[in-house]
Design a protein around this motif. Structure first.
Motif, PDB file in Angstrom:
ATOM      1  N   ALA A  59       0.819  -1.200   0.000  1.00 15.97           N
ATOM      2  CA  ALA A  59       0.000   0.000   0.000  1.00 15.97           C
ATOM      3  C   ALA A  59       0.859   1.258   0.000  1.00 15.97           C
ATOM      4  O   ALA A  59       0.535   2.250  -0.662  1.00 15.97           O
ATOM      5  CB  ALA A  59      -0.924  -0.011   1.216  1.00 15.97           C
ATOM      6  N   GLN A  60       1.953   1.211   0.745  1.00 22.13           N
ATOM      7  CA  GLN A  60       2.862   2.358   0.770  1.00 22.13           C
ATOM      8  C   GLN A  60       3.447   2.617  -0.613  1.00 22.13           C
ATOM      9  O   GLN A  60       3.481   3.759  -1.091  1.00 22.13           O
ATOM     10  CB  GLN A  60       3.973   2.109   1.785  1.00 22.13           C
ATOM     11  N   ALA A  61       3.878   1.540  -1.268  1.00 19.74           N
ATOM     12  CA  ALA A  61       4.440   1.679  -2.616  1.00 19.74           C
ATOM     13  C   ALA A  61       3.377   2.159  -3.597  1.00 19.74           C
ATOM     14  O   ALA A  61       3.634   3.025  -4.442  1.00 19.74           O
ATOM     15  CB  ALA A  61       5.025   0.342  -3.068  1.00 19.74           C
TER      16      ALA A  61
ATOM     17  N   HIS B 269      -4.249  -2.102   8.117  1.00 15.92           N
ATOM     18  CA  HIS B 269      -2.801  -1.903   8.027  1.00 15.92           C
ATOM     19  C   HIS B 269      -2.420  -1.230   6.712  1.00 15.92           C
ATOM     20  O   HIS B 269      -1.462  -0.458   6.650  1.00 15.92           O
ATOM     21  CB  HIS B 269      -2.066  -3.247   8.175  1.00 15.92           C
ATOM     22  N   SER B 270      -3.198  -1.489   5.656  1.00 14.51           N
ATOM     23  CA  SER B 270      -2.921  -0.861   4.366  1.00 14.51           C
ATOM     24  C   SER B 270      -3.309   0.607   4.381  1.00 14.51           C
ATOM     25  O   SER B 270      -2.594   1.460   3.837  1.00 14.51           O
ATOM     26  CB  SER B 270      -3.674  -1.596   3.255  1.00 14.51           C
ATOM     27  N   VAL B 271      -4.453   0.911   4.993  1.00  8.08           N
ATOM     28  CA  VAL B 271      -4.863   2.318   5.114  1.00  8.08           C
ATOM     29  C   VAL B 271      -3.831   3.100   5.933  1.00  8.08           C
ATOM     30  O   VAL B 271      -3.482   4.234   5.593  1.00  8.08           O
ATOM     31  CB  VAL B 271      -6.261   2.417   5.744  1.00  8.08           C
ATOM     32  N   ALA B 272      -3.350   2.497   7.014  1.00 10.15           N
ATOM     33  CA  ALA B 272      -2.351   3.173   7.840  1.00 10.15           C
ATOM     34  C   ALA B 272      -1.095   3.482   7.030  1.00 10.15           C
ATOM     35  O   ALA B 272      -0.545   4.595   7.112  1.00 10.15           O
ATOM     36  CB  ALA B 272      -2.007   2.310   9.053  1.00 10.15           C
TER      37      ALA B 272
ATOM     38  N   GLY C 165      -1.971   5.964   4.235  1.00  9.56           N
ATOM     39  CA  GLY C 165      -2.320   7.235   4.855  1.00  9.56           C
ATOM     40  C   GLY C 165      -1.104   8.019   5.306  1.00  9.56           C
ATOM     41  O   GLY C 165      -1.086   9.252   5.226  1.00  9.56           O
ATOM     42  N   GLN C 166      -0.093   7.313   5.784  1.00  9.01           N
ATOM     43  CA  GLN C 166       1.132   7.993   6.187  1.00  9.01           C
ATOM     44  C   GLN C 166       1.771   8.698   4.998  1.00  9.01           C
ATOM     45  O   GLN C 166       2.218   9.843   5.093  1.00  9.01           O
ATOM     46  CB  GLN C 166       2.104   6.991   6.798  1.00  9.01           C
ATOM     47  N   VAL C 167       1.776   8.017   3.861  1.00 10.26           N
ATOM     48  CA  VAL C 167       2.317   8.623   2.638  1.00 10.26           C
ATOM     49  C   VAL C 167       1.477   9.829   2.228  1.00 10.26           C
ATOM     50  O   VAL C 167       2.007  10.895   1.902  1.00 10.26           O
ATOM     51  CB  VAL C 167       2.358   7.580   1.503  1.00 10.26           C
ATOM     52  N   ALA C 168       0.164   9.653   2.250  1.00 10.18           N
ATOM     53  CA  ALA C 168      -0.727  10.732   1.820  1.00 10.18           C
ATOM     54  C   ALA C 168      -0.552  11.978   2.687  1.00 10.18           C
ATOM     55  O   ALA C 168      -0.502  13.103   2.169  1.00 10.18           O
ATOM     56  CB  ALA C 168      -2.175  10.246   1.869  1.00 10.18           C
ATOM     57  N   ARG C 169      -0.460  11.784   3.995  1.00 11.84           N
ATOM     58  CA  ARG C 169      -0.316  12.934   4.886  1.00 11.84           C
ATOM     59  C   ARG C 169       1.030  13.627   4.677  1.00 11.84           C
ATOM     60  O   ARG C 169       1.111  14.862   4.691  1.00 11.84           O
ATOM     61  CB  ARG C 169      -0.458  12.498   6.342  1.00 11.84           C
TER      62      ARG C 169
ATOM     63  N   LEU D  16      -6.902  11.093   1.793  1.00 11.68           N
ATOM     64  CA  LEU D  16      -7.162   9.696   1.474  1.00 11.68           C
ATOM     65  C   LEU D  16      -8.522   9.312   2.050  1.00 11.68           C
ATOM     66  O   LEU D  16      -8.836   9.659   3.190  1.00 11.68           O
ATOM     67  CB  LEU D  16      -6.075   8.797   2.047  1.00 11.68           C
ATOM     68  N   VAL D  17      -9.314   8.603   1.267  1.00 11.08           N
ATOM     69  CA  VAL D  17     -10.602   8.070   1.719  1.00 11.08           C
ATOM     70  C   VAL D  17     -10.530   6.553   1.620  1.00 11.08           C
ATOM     71  O   VAL D  17     -10.511   5.992   0.526  1.00 11.08           O
ATOM     72  CB  VAL D  17     -11.771   8.611   0.875  1.00 11.08           C
ATOM     73  N   GLY D  18     -10.427   5.888   2.782  1.00 10.45           N
ATOM     74  CA  GLY D  18     -10.217   4.450   2.821  1.00 10.45           C
ATOM     75  C   GLY D  18     -11.455   3.683   3.223  1.00 10.45           C
ATOM     76  O   GLY D  18     -12.483   4.246   3.598  1.00 10.45           O
ATOM     77  N   PHE D  19     -11.330   2.344   3.193  1.00  5.81           N
ATOM     78  CA  PHE D  19     -12.470   1.458   3.393  1.00  5.81           C
ATOM     79  C   PHE D  19     -12.372   0.610   4.659  1.00  5.81           C
ATOM     80  O   PHE D  19     -13.222  -0.244   4.891  1.00  5.81           O
ATOM     81  CB  PHE D  19     -12.631   0.531   2.189  1.00  5.81           C
ATOM     82  N   SER D  20     -11.375   0.794   5.487  1.00  6.09           N
ATOM     83  CA  SER D  20     -11.260   0.021   6.720  1.00  6.09           C
ATOM     84  C   SER D  20     -12.349   0.428   7.709  1.00  6.09           C
ATOM     85  O   SER D  20     -12.838   1.563   7.690  1.00  6.09           O
ATOM     86  CB  SER D  20      -9.892   0.246   7.358  1.00  6.09           C
ATOM     87  N   THR D  21     -12.728  -0.492   8.593  1.00  4.33           N
ATOM     88  CA  THR D  21     -13.655  -0.177   9.683  1.00  4.33           C
ATOM     89  C   THR D  21     -12.924   0.111  10.993  1.00  4.33           C
ATOM     90  O   THR D  21     -13.574   0.352  12.006  1.00  4.33           O
ATOM     91  CB  THR D  21     -14.625  -1.350   9.904  1.00  4.33           C
ATOM     92  N   ASP D  22     -11.608   0.076  10.981  1.00  2.00           N
ATOM     93  CA  ASP D  22     -10.813   0.280  12.192  1.00  2.00           C
ATOM     94  C   ASP D  22     -10.542   1.772  12.377  1.00  2.00           C
ATOM     95  O   ASP D  22      -9.694   2.355  11.691  1.00  2.00           O
ATOM     96  CB  ASP D  22      -9.508  -0.499  12.087  1.00  2.00           C
ATOM     97  N   THR D  23     -11.241   2.394  13.316  1.00  2.00           N
ATOM     98  CA  THR D  23     -11.100   3.839  13.500  1.00  2.00           C
ATOM     99  C   THR D  23      -9.750   4.240  14.058  1.00  2.00           C
ATOM    100  O   THR D  23      -9.424   5.432  14.088  1.00  2.00           O
ATOM    101  CB  THR D  23     -12.207   4.381  14.414  1.00  2.00           C
ATOM    102  N   ASN D  24      -8.950   3.286  14.481  1.00  2.00           N
ATOM    103  CA  ASN D  24      -7.602   3.612  14.949  1.00  2.00           C
ATOM    104  C   ASN D  24      -6.728   4.179  13.839  1.00  2.00           C
ATOM    105  O   ASN D  24      -5.737   4.853  14.120  1.00  2.00           O
ATOM    106  CB  ASN D  24      -6.931   2.374  15.546  1.00  2.00           C
ATOM    107  N   VAL D  25      -7.066   3.899  12.585  1.00  2.00           N
ATOM    108  CA  VAL D  25      -6.251   4.393  11.474  1.00  2.00           C
ATOM    109  C   VAL D  25      -6.806   5.694  10.898  1.00  2.00           C
ATOM    110  O   VAL D  25      -6.227   6.266   9.981  1.00  2.00           O
ATOM    111  CB  VAL D  25      -6.107   3.338  10.362  1.00  2.00           C
TER     112      VAL D  25
END
Length: 402
Positions: A115-117, A137-140, A143-147, A153-162
């Motif tokens: 995902a980072q690549a 883990h892919s959104v995280a 997302g780090q790259v995007a920030r 970035l608009v992602g599809f994970s349900t984990d609000t920690n990311v």
């Protein structure tokens, strides 16, 4: 991928009911609720079975570049879900009148490094925003790259920690289910709540939302217990006394577990007569609807009319059933198209994405909070006679929802 997301994918592939974790009807795209572009009615494409399958890595559309990151090369369920999400992105471009965006599709393989690549590649190719990836883990990673590079970035994970400022989640979040159904039951005069929640990550999320929402609506939690797999009977015994003081009982678990919980409570001496049983979107399951013990139970979910219309168009175009969460990709692409059409290629900003009026998509209205999570306009459903019916319609605007 966390355990909750794995379960969600397996459930979504097994049936087309609402998510294993969880539409304005006929919407051709997605518009800001207050000021977005008007869009013509969608035209269902004729099926073309003789056409070869699309290249999953081919770009789509023309105009402002937007990265779409999916685990297209992943094996098993993940790859199947990714292809369905890609198909929905293609649909969104064809159904959004005058869309001026081009999707740069990247395969992350379902991994964080991938995902980072993929994010770096899409941004190097000029992407003004990113859609996806699918897993936490892919959104995280993306997302780090995007920030770092100053794009949303608009992602599809349900984990609000990311989720965070600039990294938004469009997924169905269980917190929204809890808040909606608790507010409804409070409006019906329920004030004392007891609950049995699973001792897992999902249980932690819904418990926190439950504890936060009940006092806000003027209620009180008179008892709350957690249970591990196979330990529901013991938790039910601990809660039985509190149930006697409650007028609503919160049971946020899946269809294969909730009937066991109800049986455990009655076996422990809890009298559920007159108690309002309430759940989350996990209750949106025909197996629960057929269980007499759950008759009258309430849960929050999107109005299904939008998904039914979307699914019909999807079948006509691709000759297969869409995964339930496929609408997320359609709405994300439509969101980007609406922002570009309204504000130009530099208009995909945090301020625009956080429009407090929100947006209208396949599954109804939604808006993003500054912390990257979302709020959705949900209906309240009641189980009755082997099916579910709407007892409180989904709001059409956030002004109506407040």
């Amino acid at each position: 991928m966390n355990a909750k997301e794995t379960a969600a994918i397996r459930t979504a592939l097994a049936r087309t009911s609402r998510r294993g974790f969880l539409l304005m009807a006929g919407a051709a795209g997605l518009a800001a609720c207050s000021s977005g572009p008007e869009m013509s009615a969608p035209q269902a494409a004729l099926p073309m079975p003789e056409a070869p399958p699309p290249d999953p890595n081919a770009g789509l559309g023309s105009g402002t570049p937007i990265g779409l990151i999916l685990p297209l090369g992943a094996s098993g369920n993940a790859g199947a879900v990714a292809l369905s999400l890609r198909n929905a992105a293609e649909m969104a471009l064809s159904e959004f009148s005058g869309a001026r965006i081009r999707l740069i599709i990247k395969d992350d393989g379902g991994t964080g490094p991938g995902a980072q690549a993929a994010a770096n590649q899409a941004l190097d190719e000029g992407a003004r925003a990113l859609i996806g990836p699918l897993f936490a883990h892919s959104v995280a990673a993306a997302g780090q790259v995007a920030r770092q590079r100053g794009v949303p970035l608009v992602g599809f994970s349900t984990d609000t920690n990311v989720a965070t400022q600039g990294v938004y989640l469009l997924s169905f979040l269980p917190q929204n289910d809890v808040e909606r159904v608790i507010r409804y039951t409070a409006a019906q005069g329920r004030r004392s709540y007891a609950g049995l929640v699973p001792d897992n990550a999902y249980g932690s999320v819904v418990e926190a939302a439950f504890r936060e929402t009940v006092p806000i609506v003027g209620g009180r939690v008179v008892g709350l217990e957690r249970y591990s797999p196979g330990q529901a009977a013991e938790a039910a015994r601990r809660l039985a006394g509190s149930v006697a003081q409650a007028d609503a009982v919160f049971l946020p678990d899946a269809a294969d577990t909730v009937p066991q919980i109800v049986q455990a409570l009655t076996g422990a001496g809890a009298n559920l007569a007159g108690k309002q049983l309430i759940g989350t979107g996990l209750w949106d399951d025909a197996r629960l609807f057929a269980n007499p013990a759950l008759n009258g139970g309430l849960f929050a979910a999107p109005d299904t009319s939008g998904f039914r219309a979307f699914a019909a168009r999807y079948r006509a175009r691709f000759g297969s059933e869409p995964v339930r969460t496929t609408t997320l990709s359609h709405d994300a692409v439509s969101l980007m198209a609406a922002l570009v059409n309204n504000y130009g290629e530099n208009g995909i900003t945090d301020a625009a994405i956080q429009n407090p009026s929100g947006f209208s998509g396949i599954d109804g209205i939604f808006r993003f909070r500054a912390d990257g999570t979302n709020q959705r306009g949900l209906a309240v459903m009641q189980i009755s006679g082997g099916t579910s019916q709407i007892v409180s319609p989904a709001p059409r605007s956030f002004a109506q929802a407040t």
